[in-house]
Design an enzyme around this catalytic site. Structure first.
Site, PDB file in Angstrom:
ATOM      1  CG  HIS A   7      -1.783   4.000   3.587  1.00 56.87           C
ATOM      2  ND1 HIS A   7      -3.052   3.748   4.062  1.00 56.87           N
ATOM      3  CD2 HIS A   7      -1.268   2.792   3.232  1.00 56.87           C
ATOM      4  CE1 HIS A   7      -3.292   2.444   3.985  1.00 56.87           C
ATOM      5  NE2 HIS A   7      -2.223   1.857   3.502  1.00 56.87           N
TER       6      HIS A   7
ATOM      7  CB  SER B 286      -0.939   0.013   1.206  1.00 53.64           C
ATOM      8  OG  SER B 286      -1.766  -1.123   1.214  1.00 53.64           O
TER       9      SER B 286
END
Length: 286
Positions: free
Chosen positions: A265, A210
């Site tokens: 992230h 991610s």
């Protein structure tokens, strides 16, 4: 729509228009009083589009390149649809992630500890100073791979499928337009930043692509504004940023989605933006 150029109707802009569409540049060409007018959806695209148009009109080799690109095998009906042979590096990363997910039982067996930033069984990591000491000892022992290997740990099939789809869609475009070296540099840099930030904030119990996906998205978004070539819906960036912000709230856990690697992230996204600024791509027609 923003009016950016007026040309005589005798100028054939069909191939140039197809090329713009394949680069993801929203535009329209209309006819007004014996002239054709080029309009753009995004005024930020005006400078690079006008530069490309001038070259298209003046340089035969540019027109040939545009015509070739307009027939590119990675575009089908004006949409980005590459095959595995067009992005072998991205495909290799995805295959490796799937193999690791299978070998580690989705991060549930002993093998997964070999891929974390540090082995959580051998080191204390309940404070920042402990995490710093653990990582220093781990790297001093030669286990350098741990800086990157958390990318390949996933904890559910939903997790790995979503990351793989996004990595294929965006990463394949970077590999095709900007080259394997840039994609690899982006992968390593965003991995180091996202994994490092996540580790120092919360410890070694995390994994997934991610952070890299967010880095690639940040790179594509900012680099696209300076040099249009990628194809993706603008709403994708908005959705990703909103989802990242939601991740810092209790909502995902309340919905049963568990804790998210929020720092990864954020770190990946900022790293991707930074790389788009300090390492602009060489402009080319293909």
């Amino acid at each position: 729509m923003y009016r950016v150029k007026q040309l005589d109707v005798s100028v054939d802009l069909a191939s140039f228009s197809r090329w713009l569409r394949e680069q993801g540049v929203g535009h329209r060409i209309t006819e007004e009083g014996g002239f054709q007018v080029l309009w753009l959806e995004n005024p930020d695209h005006a400078a690079p589009v006008l530069e490309a148009l001038d070259r298209f009109l003046l340089e035969p080799e540019m027109r040939e390149a545009v015509n070739t690109t307009s027939q590119s095998p990675v575009f089908v009906g004006g949409r980005w649809q590459p095959s595995p042979r067009h992005a072998p590096l991205v495909l290799g990363i995805i295959v490796l992630a799937v193999v690791v997910a299978w070998v580690t039982g989705m991060g549930s067996n002993q093998a997964s500890t070999l891929l974390m930033m540090v082995d959580p069984q051998n080191y204390a990591w309940d404070s920042l100073s402990a995490r710093v000491d653990a990582l220093r000892e781990t790297l001093a022992g030669g286990e350098i791979w741990r800086l990157i290997s958390p990318d390949f740990l996933h904890f559910s099939w939903t997790h790995i499928i979503f990351n793989s789809v996004m990595l294929w869609f965006l990463g394949s475009q970077i590999e095709w337009f900007d080259g394997k070296v840039r994609l690899m540099g982006l992968f390593v840099f965003t991995s180091l930043v996202s994994n490092g930030l996540q580790y120092f904030v919360s410890g070694p119990l995390f994994g997934g692509l991610s952070g890299v996906v967010y880095g690639i998205l940040g790179y594509c978004w900012l680099s696209q504004r300076r040099y249009p070539r990628f194809q993706f819906p603008p709403a994708l960036v908005t959705f990703a940023v909103v989802w990242m912000v939601i991740g810092f709230t209790p909502l995902p856990e309340m919905l049963g989605l568990g804790r998210m690697a929020n720092e990864a992230h954020l770190g990946g996204f900022v790293a991707g933006l930074a790389l788009a600024i300090v390492w602009p791509p060489h402009r080319r027609a293909a």
